[in-house]
Scaffold this active site. Structure first.
Site, mmCIF file in Angstrom:
data_model
loop_
_atom_site.group_PDB
_atom_site.id
_atom_site.type_symbol
_atom_site.label_atom_id
_atom_site.label_comp_id
_atom_site.label_asym_id
_atom_site.label_seq_id
_atom_site.Cartn_x
_atom_site.Cartn_y
_atom_site.Cartn_z
ATOM 1 N N GLU A 162 47.400 46.003 43.581
ATOM 2 C CA GLU A 162 46.537 45.727 44.761
ATOM 3 C C GLU A 162 47.169 45.172 45.703
ATOM 4 O OE1 GLU A 162 41.925 44.344 45.187
ATOM 5 O OE2 GLU A 162 43.134 43.024 44.350
ATOM 6 N N GLU A 211 33.844 39.157 39.503
ATOM 7 C CA GLU A 211 34.024 40.676 40.358
ATOM 8 C C GLU A 211 35.324 40.487 40.856
ATOM 9 O OE1 GLU A 211 34.949 42.803 43.132
ATOM 10 O OE2 GLU A 211 33.410 41.836 44.276
ATOM 11 N N LYS A 243 31.181 27.413 46.524
ATOM 12 C CA LYS A 243 32.565 27.060 47.066
ATOM 13 C C LYS A 243 33.175 28.111 47.592
ATOM 14 C CE LYS A 243 36.458 27.473 46.417
ATOM 15 N NZ LYS A 243 37.636 28.240 47.376
#
Length: 480
Positions: A387, A253, A179
């Site tokens: 982040e 990840e 995907k």
């Protein structure tokens, strides 16, 4: 203009369930690059069913490992032949500067070769020597493919993210539904064309560009055996909860907020040359970017001045221009997200050294932000903890080595990091104390033979090399 009117499902280009095409626009000037079909749940059903049937008929999983390696080497050769085209497409879609997408092609070769070498020496099956010399049985330990893999990747580095999952999953005999992000429909269309040319058995591979809702439908599908995901930590938590409720195998990840620790004896000329790439690669849209710069209090002003000079010197503009170092953000919402963080940093009391929330002059047609450096940042500030995924760096002072390590580890994340010193042994000693999956000493590049992944909220599992291959297998023990 490039157009993909069909979806690649089970090894064939087929009509999508929804015929409307998504227009792909340039983040540099919003010009039309192409259009592509987008997958819906009905397309996922077809892809997963094909993958499940292919796994059950055993053609690919029973193909000798050596033959699988040969076929996937063919794909890598085709990719190398198309390296310039791949780099151009990713620059056009993502706004990634041309220097970055071109340099990434050599990295893709190193990544692939590391997987092939690992597969050639992989411990596919072995007979154990009994620990009890009187035992009347022996144990044969085998590595079996997991089954149907849902590989879900982000937009920021699409070829690397795709091959880091496709290669180990296919080398170990699995079927894969990949995907990809809608933004990357064109470059991933080219990847699909290359994969189609190597002759995988029917059903083994599907490639579906799709939005988040369809992605969740895929990972929740009862015939999916393993989820391999790269993306944000927030999305990773959602995926982990789904995988846990269904007892699916999962590797994640996720995000990062990596620290670069500058030791007192470091040569700042060397450090700045390294941070130019370690901190600001891919326009700062990188999970491994070293965005927290930890400087000794005794040299704090010197580090801030050097970093500011570096960031202000970097050309920002058209990512196709070979002189450009930083291009636009991938989308308007990502541009606004980064600008909001810059405003938040100012509001929290950090000192704005260079940059700011304004759009760079002459670049208002694209999704640009001004590269920014903050000083006098404390670990509690949002810009030090969250982040940002853009060209925004924060500089924090430390008193001694223990304080530097404390600040580096005071993070929800643990994906990457770096240590800079004139004394390599001292730098390695500090690196050993940092809780991150990958720590670079003096700007060493990521190696693809060793495992890559994160501690804490940066993920679960590892990619690359033999360890990465193992993530796509199950152990089977046969006692005789």
């Amino acid at each position: 203009m490039i157009t993909y009117e069909q979806l690649y499902i089970g090894g064939s280009w087929t009509e999508p369930s929804e015929p409307a095409l998504l227009e792909i626009l340039s983040p540099h000037d919003r010009s039309l690059l192409g259009a592509a079909a987008q997958a819906q749940p009905a397309d996922v059903d077809r892809a997963v069913a094909a993958a499940h049937a292919a796994f059950d008929n055993r053609e690919w999983r029973d193909t000798p490992a050596a033959a699988r390696i040969v076929m996937l080497r063919q794909f890598n050769q085709l990719r190398e032949e198309q390296a310039d085209r791949i780099a151009e497409l990713i620059t056009a879609e993502n706004g990634s500067a041309a220097w970055f997408t071109q340099a990434g092609q050599a990295a893709l070769t190193r990544q692939a070769n590391a997987y092939f070498a690992a597969a050639e020496h992989f411990d596919w099956e072995r007979t154990l020597t009994p620990s009890d010399p009187d035992a009347r049985m022996r144990s044969v330990v085998r590595r079996e493919p997991v089954g149907v893999v849902a590989a879900v990747i982000p937009w920021n580095s699409p070829f690397s993210a795709a091959t880091s999952k496709l290669l180990p999953a296919l080398l170990t005999g699995n079927s894969v539904v990949l995907k990809v992000s809608p933004e990357n429909s064109l470059s991933m269309g080219l990847l699909t064309e290359l994969m189609d040319r190597i002759g995988l058995p029917d059903g083994v591979l599907s490639v579906l560009p799709a939005e988040r809702g369809t992605s969740e439908y895929l990972i929740s599908h009862p015939l999916v055996d393993k989820i391999a995901f790269t993306g944000s930590t927030g999305a990773g938590r959602r995926i982990a909860s789904i995988a846990g409720s269904q007892l699916k195998r999962v590797s994640l990840e996720l995000g990062g907020k990596s620290a670069a620790v500058i030791l007192p004896d470091a040569d700042l000329t060397v450090v700045m040359k390294g941070l130019k790439f370690a901190s600001l690669l891919n326009n700062g849209e990188s999970c491994i970017a070293h965005t927290r710069i930890l400087a000794p209090a005794s040299r704090y002003g010197e580090v801030v001045a050097a970093l500011s000079a570096l960031v202000e010197s970097l050309p920002v503009g058209d990512p196709r221009d070979p002189e450009t170092f930083i291009g636009p953000m991938v989308r308007g919402d990502q541009q606004q997200r980064v600008r909001d963080y810059i405003e938040a940093g100012i509001g929290e009391g950090a000192r704005l050294v260079c940059g700011g929330p304004q759009v760079p002059p002459g670049l208002r047609d694209g999704f640009y932000v001004t590269p920014t450096v903050f000083a006098d940042v404390t670990p509690a500030m949002r810009i030090a903890r969250e982040e940002i995924f853009g060209p925004v760096l924060v500089v924090m002072a430390y008193d001694d080595i223990d304080d530097a390590i404390r600040i580096a580890n005071d993070s929800d994340y643990g994906l990457s990091g770096g240590v800079w010193s004139a004394d390599e042994a001292a730098a390695v000693a500090v690196a050993r104390r940092i809780r991150a999956g990958t720590v670079a000493v003096n700007g060493a590049p990521v190696g693809f033979d060793g495992p890559f992944g994160g501690f804490k909220a940066s993920g679960i599992g590892r990619e690359y090399g033999a360890v990465g291959l193992g993530q796509y297998t199950e152990y089977q023990t046969i006692t005789v």
